[in-house]
Design an enzyme around this catalytic site. Structure first.
Site, PDB file in Angstrom:
ATOM      1  N   LYS A   1      91.012  90.587  67.855  1.00 44.01           N
ATOM      2  CA  LYS A   1      91.559  89.114  67.984  1.00 44.01           C
ATOM      3  C   LYS A   1      92.527  89.082  69.320  1.00 44.01           C
ATOM      4  O   LYS A   1      92.006  88.820  70.949  1.00 44.01           O
ATOM      5  CB  LYS A   1      92.767  88.331  67.813  1.00 44.01           C
ATOM      6  CG  LYS A   1      92.238  86.825  68.087  1.00 44.01           C
ATOM      7  CD  LYS A   1      93.225  86.336  67.741  1.00 44.01           C
ATOM      8  CE  LYS A   1      94.922  85.995  67.678  1.00 44.01           C
ATOM      9  NZ  LYS A   1      95.202  84.575  66.885  1.00 44.01           N
ATOM     10  N   SER A   2      93.753  90.017  69.626  1.00 40.60           N
ATOM     11  CA  SER A   2      94.446  89.943  70.613  1.00 40.60           C
ATOM     12  C   SER A   2      94.076  90.853  71.796  1.00 40.60           C
ATOM     13  O   SER A   2      94.340  90.182  72.985  1.00 40.60           O
ATOM     14  CB  SER A   2      96.028  90.963  70.054  1.00 40.60           C
ATOM     15  OG  SER A   2      96.552  89.818  69.014  1.00 40.60           O
TER      16      SER A   2
ATOM     17  N   ARG B   1      92.530  89.192  75.197  1.00 41.33           N
ATOM     18  CA  ARG B   1      92.962  89.461  76.565  1.00 41.33           C
ATOM     19  C   ARG B   1      92.491  90.198  77.570  1.00 41.33           C
ATOM     20  O   ARG B   1      92.651  90.056  79.134  1.00 41.33           O
ATOM     21  CB  ARG B   1      94.617  90.437  76.513  1.00 41.33           C
ATOM     22  CG  ARG B   1      95.235  90.134  75.279  1.00 41.33           C
ATOM     23  CD  ARG B   1      96.528  90.556  75.472  1.00 41.33           C
ATOM     24  NE  ARG B   1      97.634  90.511  75.247  1.00 41.33           N
ATOM     25  CZ  ARG B   1      97.878  89.401  73.842  1.00 41.33           C
ATOM     26  NH1 ARG B   1      97.026  89.471  72.499  1.00 41.33           N
ATOM     27  NH2 ARG B   1      99.479  89.297  73.685  1.00 41.33           N
TER      28      ARG B   1
ATOM     29  N   ARG C   1     101.690  72.365  67.892  1.00 37.01           N
ATOM     30  CA  ARG C   1     102.637  73.675  67.796  1.00 37.01           C
ATOM     31  C   ARG C   1     103.239  74.241  69.618  1.00 37.01           C
ATOM     32  O   ARG C   1     102.772  72.917  70.466  1.00 37.01           O
ATOM     33  CB  ARG C   1     101.037  74.882  67.670  1.00 37.01           C
ATOM     34  CG  ARG C   1     100.694  75.137  67.101  1.00 37.01           C
ATOM     35  CD  ARG C   1      99.409  76.794  66.768  1.00 37.01           C
ATOM     36  NE  ARG C   1     100.461  77.297  67.197  1.00 37.01           N
ATOM     37  CZ  ARG C   1     100.291  78.377  67.170  1.00 37.01           C
ATOM     38  NH1 ARG C   1      98.589  79.034  67.078  1.00 37.01           N
ATOM     39  NH2 ARG C   1     100.870  79.973  67.613  1.00 37.01           N
TER      40      ARG C   1
ATOM     41  N   SER D   1     105.861  85.589  72.448  1.00 37.24           N
ATOM     42  CA  SER D   1     105.066  86.413  73.459  1.00 37.24           C
ATOM     43  C   SER D   1     104.428  86.256  74.712  1.00 37.24           C
ATOM     44  O   SER D   1     103.714  86.928  75.727  1.00 37.24           O
ATOM     45  CB  SER D   1     105.223  87.810  72.668  1.00 37.24           C
ATOM     46  OG  SER D   1     104.113  87.869  72.048  1.00 37.24           O
TER      47      SER D   1
ATOM     48  N   GLU E   1     103.289  89.151  61.955  1.00 43.49           N
ATOM     49  CA  GLU E   1     101.870  88.556  61.343  1.00 43.49           C
ATOM     50  C   GLU E   1     101.246  89.454  60.164  1.00 43.49           C
ATOM     51  O   GLU E   1     100.731  88.895  59.883  1.00 43.49           O
ATOM     52  CB  GLU E   1     100.937  88.828  62.505  1.00 43.49           C
ATOM     53  CG  GLU E   1     100.663  88.026  63.867  1.00 43.49           C
ATOM     54  CD  GLU E   1     100.242  86.878  63.298  1.00 43.49           C
ATOM     55  OE1 GLU E   1      99.650  86.124  62.931  1.00 43.49           O
ATOM     56  OE2 GLU E   1      99.960  85.435  64.300  1.00 43.49           O
TER      57      GLU E   1
ATOM     58  N   HIS F   1     104.303  78.954  64.260  1.00 44.24           N
ATOM     59  CA  HIS F   1     102.741  79.513  64.567  1.00 44.24           C
ATOM     60  C   HIS F   1     102.104  78.340  63.992  1.00 44.24           C
ATOM     61  O   HIS F   1     102.338  76.707  63.865  1.00 44.24           O
ATOM     62  CB  HIS F   1     102.881  80.617  63.791  1.00 44.24           C
ATOM     63  CG  HIS F   1     102.436  82.199  63.855  1.00 44.24           C
ATOM     64  ND1 HIS F   1     102.661  83.155  63.499  1.00 44.24           N
ATOM     65  CD2 HIS F   1     103.653  82.165  65.275  1.00 44.24           C
ATOM     66  CE1 HIS F   1     103.452  83.691  64.442  1.00 44.24           C
ATOM     67  NE2 HIS F   1     104.400  83.557  65.420  1.00 44.24           N
TER      68      HIS F   1
ATOM     69  N   ARG G   1     105.533  79.151  59.002  1.00 47.58           N
ATOM     70  CA  ARG G   1     104.771  79.776  58.204  1.00 47.58           C
ATOM     71  C   ARG G   1     106.080  79.955  56.834  1.00 47.58           C
ATOM     72  O   ARG G   1     105.924  80.798  56.294  1.00 47.58           O
ATOM     73  CB  ARG G   1     104.621  81.473  58.035  1.00 47.58           C
ATOM     74  CG  ARG G   1     103.134  80.968  59.144  1.00 47.58           C
ATOM     75  CD  ARG G   1     102.557  82.599  59.562  1.00 47.58           C
ATOM     76  NE  ARG G   1     101.083  82.255  59.839  1.00 47.58           N
ATOM     77  CZ  ARG G   1     100.480  83.138  60.913  1.00 47.58           C
ATOM     78  NH1 ARG G   1     100.863  84.099  61.370  1.00 47.58           N
ATOM     79  NH2 ARG G   1      99.528  82.869  61.995  1.00 47.58           N
TER      80      ARG G   1
END
Length: 440
Positions: free
Chosen positions: A31-32, A36, A128, A175, A319, A346, A350
């Site tokens: 996903k990351s 990007r 969020r 981040s 994660e 998140h 969590r």
């Protein structure tokens, strides 16, 4: 069904493992990296292709967000998406769903549009934190209407250009703030000289390594030689081909499953070199007493169902916290996870959610601001809440391996990053040959 719509809840009884595992799993793309690659392709001066993209709610929301501001994204071929950038247009709306990448990565891009771009998302998304991006863009001279919420919904009143230059931010919550600003920075007139000035370090640092590497691969000039400072020169990004690696965060629960009940699990195509934070699972599982080896066309974990008690700092790989927490929650302790205060912001809080669910299965758990300690695990069945959070669903699946008839109140939330997770998990646990996920 609209793949970008919030999924309808679905109860699910997590598979109980009656024997040791022996499985080979294929997971979909990162996903990351997909998120990007889409943003960098949209900002480039020419067309790009994205091979083996993740097809899931988060990435499809990113696609639709880019389309709404004038980017042509062709997703007809599941194995190869094409992106043709264009002038960014305003007078449109972006649905962020529950995707932090969309609500943080797209506003700096939208700031380059020729008019206002409105952002909103799921009810959970409005909780969020997004103050970092909103404050940063305001400091760069971009007008944003948010009703004082510093969260969704808000509107970026873009004027077609961003001056750029020096900017100080507190990125200790996420981040993604740094990643968002760095990706758009080459299109700022003065580029960007970004400093992190928070009291706590930027969490999940591997994601910053990922975005810097991808920016350089697209032709950007990035200087990250000084701690907590990133300098990006103005200039064109080049269209290119992006090849997406398997998502190591999504792979982690499968490797952890081998530790929970013993046996062998292989994830196909695990990269030998990567900037993905999920790669840290290799060292963590070794530390917990399992054997990790390269075999059967990927990374194999030969699990010990009695992991060694440990104290882990997961600041750079947070994660992984939910699935590891579930592993610890069904074992004798003590096990401690620290350094993850930022995961309170998140998809849900969590830390609080994990402590609550672990206590429901009978675990003895102490909660800290930045983590928790499992003194002793439990084995009480019942209903595991997922809080609309895909990682909480992964954790419930891990716990269900050793707790018969444990039910998740909603497994459909996994559509965020892997719609086929539940079916692949079932094939893995019940031993029906190789388990293949969604098209990668």
């Amino acid at each position: 069904m609209n793949a970008t719509a919030a999924p309808k809840k679905r109860r699910w009884e997590a598979p109980y493992a009656e024997a040791e595992l022996d499985a080979v799993v294929r997971v979909p793309g990162s996903k990351s990296m997909t998120a990007r690659a889409l943003v960098l392709a949209a900002l480039a001066s020419g067309p790009s292709t994205i091979r083996r993209p993740l097809i899931a709610r988060d990435t499809l929301l990113m696609v639709e967000g880019l389309r709404s501001i004038g980017v042509d994204v062709d997703t007809a071929d599941d194995e190869r998406w094409t992106v043709a950038p264009g002038a960014f247009k305003g007078g449109t709306e972006v649905d962020c769903g529950l995707a932090g990448t969309v609500m943080r990565f797209l506003p700096p891009v939208a700031a380059l549009a020729d008019g206002p771009v409105a952002f909103d998302g799921d009810p959970h998304a409005r909780k969020r934190p997004n103050d970092g991006v909103i404050k940063a863009l305001r400091d760069l001279g971009v007008a944003i209407e948010d009703g004082g919420r510093l969260a969704l919904p808000f509107t970026v009143n873009a004027a077609g250009r961003v001056e750029g230059g020096e900017l100080a931010v507190d990125a200790s919550k996420t981040s993604q703030l740094v990643s968002a600003l760095l990706m758009a920075a080459p299109r700022f007139e003065q580029g960007l000289d970004l400093r992190h000035v928070g009291d706590r370090p930027v969490p999940s640092r591997p994601y910053l390594d990922m975005v810097v590497q991808m920016l350089r691969e697209a032709g950007a000039e990035v200087d990250d030689s000084e701690p907590n400072r990133w300098r990006v020169a103005p200039g064109e990004l080049q269209g290119r081909e992006w090849v997406i690696e398997p998502d190591l965060q999504n792979a982690a629960p499968f490797l952890i499953a081998a530790v929970a009940v013993g046996g062998r699990v292989t994830v196909e195509g695990w990269p030998t070199e990567t900037t993905q934070a999920g790669d840290r699972i290799r060292d963590l599982l070794t530390q917990l007493g399992s054997r990790v080896e390269w075999s059967r066309g990927g990374l194999t974990v030969v699990g010990s169902p009695r992991p060694i008690p440990a104290e882990l700092d997961l600041a750079d790989a947070s994660e992984l916290t939910p699935s590891l927490a579930a592993l610890f929650g069904v074992n004798r302790g003590p096990f401690t996870i620290r350094g993850v205060a930022h995961i309170r912001g998140h998809e849900t809080d969590r830390i609080s959610a994990l402590v609550t669910e672990l206590r429901k299965i009978g675990a003895d758990v102490e909660e800290f601001e930045d983590g928790f300690r499992v003194n002793k695990g439990g084995a009480t069945t019942g209903t595991w809440k997922t809080y609309a959070d895909h990682r909480m669903a992964h954790a419930g699946a891990v716990a269900g391996l050793v707790i018969p008839r444990l039910r998740l109140d909603d497994v459909a939330c996994v559509s965020k990053t892997w719609p086929d997770f539940a079916s692949v998990w079932e094939r893995t646990i019940f031993g029906r040959g190789n388990a293949e996920g969604a098209e990668a």
